[in-house]
Design an enzyme around this catalytic site. Structure first.
Site, PDB file in Angstrom:
ATOM      1  N   LYS A  57       1.008  -1.210   0.013  1.00  0.00           N
ATOM      2  CA  LYS A  57      -0.051  -0.013   0.071  1.00  0.00           C
ATOM      3  C   LYS A  57       0.969   1.379  -0.056  1.00  0.00           C
ATOM      4  O   LYS A  57       0.583   2.270  -0.633  1.00  0.00           O
ATOM      5  CB  LYS A  57      -1.073  -0.017   1.217  1.00  0.00           C
ATOM      6  CG  LYS A  57      -1.878  -0.844   1.270  1.00  0.00           C
ATOM      7  CD  LYS A  57      -3.031  -1.293   2.287  1.00  0.00           C
ATOM      8  CE  LYS A  57      -2.182  -1.597   3.778  1.00  0.00           C
ATOM      9  NZ  LYS A  57      -1.994  -3.032   3.616  1.00  0.00           N
ATOM     10  N   THR A  58       1.819   1.264   0.817  1.00  0.00           N
ATOM     11  CA  THR A  58       2.708   2.255   0.860  1.00  0.00           C
ATOM     12  C   THR A  58       3.693   2.553  -0.505  1.00  0.00           C
ATOM     13  O   THR A  58       3.960   3.812  -0.758  1.00  0.00           O
ATOM     14  CB  THR A  58       3.778   2.214   2.163  1.00  0.00           C
ATOM     15  OG1 THR A  58       2.973   2.137   3.449  1.00  0.00           O
ATOM     16  CG2 THR A  58       4.552   3.514   2.072  1.00  0.00           C
ATOM     17  N   ASP A 105      -1.208   6.635   6.514  1.00  0.00           N
ATOM     18  CA  ASP A 105      -0.874   5.220   6.772  1.00  0.00           C
ATOM     19  C   ASP A 105      -1.883   4.880   7.906  1.00  0.00           C
ATOM     20  O   ASP A 105      -2.077   5.974   8.825  1.00  0.00           O
ATOM     21  CB  ASP A 105       0.283   4.543   6.857  1.00  0.00           C
ATOM     22  CG  ASP A 105       0.257   3.157   6.792  1.00  0.00           C
ATOM     23  OD1 ASP A 105      -0.425   2.296   6.308  1.00  0.00           O
ATOM     24  OD2 ASP A 105       1.435   2.602   7.298  1.00  0.00           O
ATOM     25  N   THR A 110      -5.595  -1.534   7.101  1.00  0.00           N
ATOM     26  CA  THR A 110      -5.637  -2.874   6.933  1.00  0.00           C
ATOM     27  C   THR A 110      -7.143  -3.406   7.685  1.00  0.00           C
ATOM     28  O   THR A 110      -7.352  -4.312   7.463  1.00  0.00           O
ATOM     29  CB  THR A 110      -4.754  -3.689   7.807  1.00  0.00           C
ATOM     30  OG1 THR A 110      -4.953  -3.050   9.133  1.00  0.00           O
ATOM     31  CG2 THR A 110      -3.304  -3.339   7.404  1.00  0.00           C
TER      32      THR A 110
END
Length: 343
Positions: free
Chosen positions: A68-69, A113, A162
């Site tokens: 994702k990052t 995040d 998540t």
């Protein structure tokens, strides 16, 4: 007590994260796997570029360690924009975000995040920034108080989580594009292991990469971690070349079996089978028996076991499947019992 696990999708040390950073792809064309997601990103990026507009706000959700990052950084690079990265837990006050937002330039990417862990006050503060590119703040108090609207330059918010279910509906609705990142196929992970080995200047054949891919639990970060352990083994016990035999011996030493389970995974399943006759049994009960935190089991153990069909999650609790019995070599009705299984 949280254990350090080689098959954990989270980075254990800053040094390890630094190594992972050097192995990350920096462009969409360098990415492996997730073809449908990458095709959709290419389309939305090209559309935004043709309109000469900042990209829409985007949300990535899925298990940890899947990139994702990395994709957030790639989005910024493909758009020719700067990226400012932060995380939900660090933004405790609206003032923490105020300085970031007001310093963003046109088209910049703000990456948050663990966005599901945003403080509710900060979350409400960010709503007008996402919708109207402005922030509202109160000055003075009582009868003299007034609300000041400060315009912002158009930017792109990228969120990563998540636990998409923990996002509030108002925040979730302010993202224009959602991308779910699923576990990777074994073949893609083998290709990732080969690419990383080349970057690390380690010789590896297709069979050795395939062994690493099969045991990486569908997660690129784990594939890179296993590759580093196999590299150490082959340089000490071998001739510096990674083949299937070396990879198997190295991962056997680490306690990783042929489908990527470690000791904690196998203990999780055996608790259900030996102590509770295959289930159903609640996660808190399993956590207490294993002397682990339930959040660790839910976030770090269960997703992969569910993915490959070794357990089922029901309203009554967790159940071990026939596939789990077969993998551990246990026949139904022939469990060892709580006392015997301790030894």
């Amino acid at each position: 007590m949280k254990r350090e696990r080689i098959v954990s999708p989270e980075s254990a040390t800053p040094e390890e994260e630094k190594t992972f950073l050097s192995l990350r792809p920096t462009a969409l064309d360098e990415c492996i796997g997730q073809k449908n997601l990458l095709d959709k990103m290419r389309l939305s990026i090209e559309a935004a570029q043709r309109r000469q507009e900042p990209h829409e706000h985007m949300l990535f959700y899925g298990p940890p360690g899947l990139g994702k990052t990395t994709l957030a950084n790639i989005l910024a690079k493909e758009m020719g924009a700067n990226i400012v990265s932060t995380s939900g837990p660090t933004l405790t006050r609206s003032g923490d975000l105020m300085g970031i937002l007001t310093n963003l330039k046109h088209g910049d990417v703000l990456f948050i995040d663990e966005i599901h862990r945003l403080n509710p006050v900060v979350e409400e503060f960010i709503y007008p920034a996402l919708e109207d590119f402005r922030v509202e703040f109160l000055i003075d108090k009582g009868a003299f108080s007034r609300v000041i609207n400060m315009p912002l330059k158009q930017f792109t918010m990228v969120g990563a989580t998540t636990r998409a279910g923990m996002l509030s509906a108002p925040l979730r609705d302010r993202f224009g594009i959602y991308h779910h990142i699923d576990f990777y196929e074994d073949g893609d992970l083998a290709e990732i292991a080969t690419r990383s080995a080349n970057l690390l200047k380690v010789d590896i054949d297709n069979a050795g990469a395939a062994v690493i891919g099969q045991r990486s639990r569908g997660t690129p970060r784990i594939a890179n971690r296993l590759l580093r352990r196999v590299r150490d083994y082959c340089q000490v016990k071998g001739d510096g070349f990674i083949n299937a035999d070396i990879a198997k011996k190295a991962l056997q030493l680490e306690g990783i079996d042929k489908i990527g389970l470690d000791k904690l995974d196998r203990s999780f399943i055996k608790i259900i089978i030996d102590y509770y006759k295959g289930g159903p049994v609640g996660i808190e009960t399993i956590a207490t028996t294993l002397n682990e935190e339930s959040d660790t089991l839910v976030d770090m153990v269960e997703p992969y076991l569910l993915k490959i069909g070794l357990i089922q999650r029901t309203r009554q609790g967790r159940i071990a499947t026939a596939k789990a019995y077969d993998h551990l070599g246990i026949k139904r009705g022939e469990t060892s019992g709580p006392q015997e299984s301790l030894f």
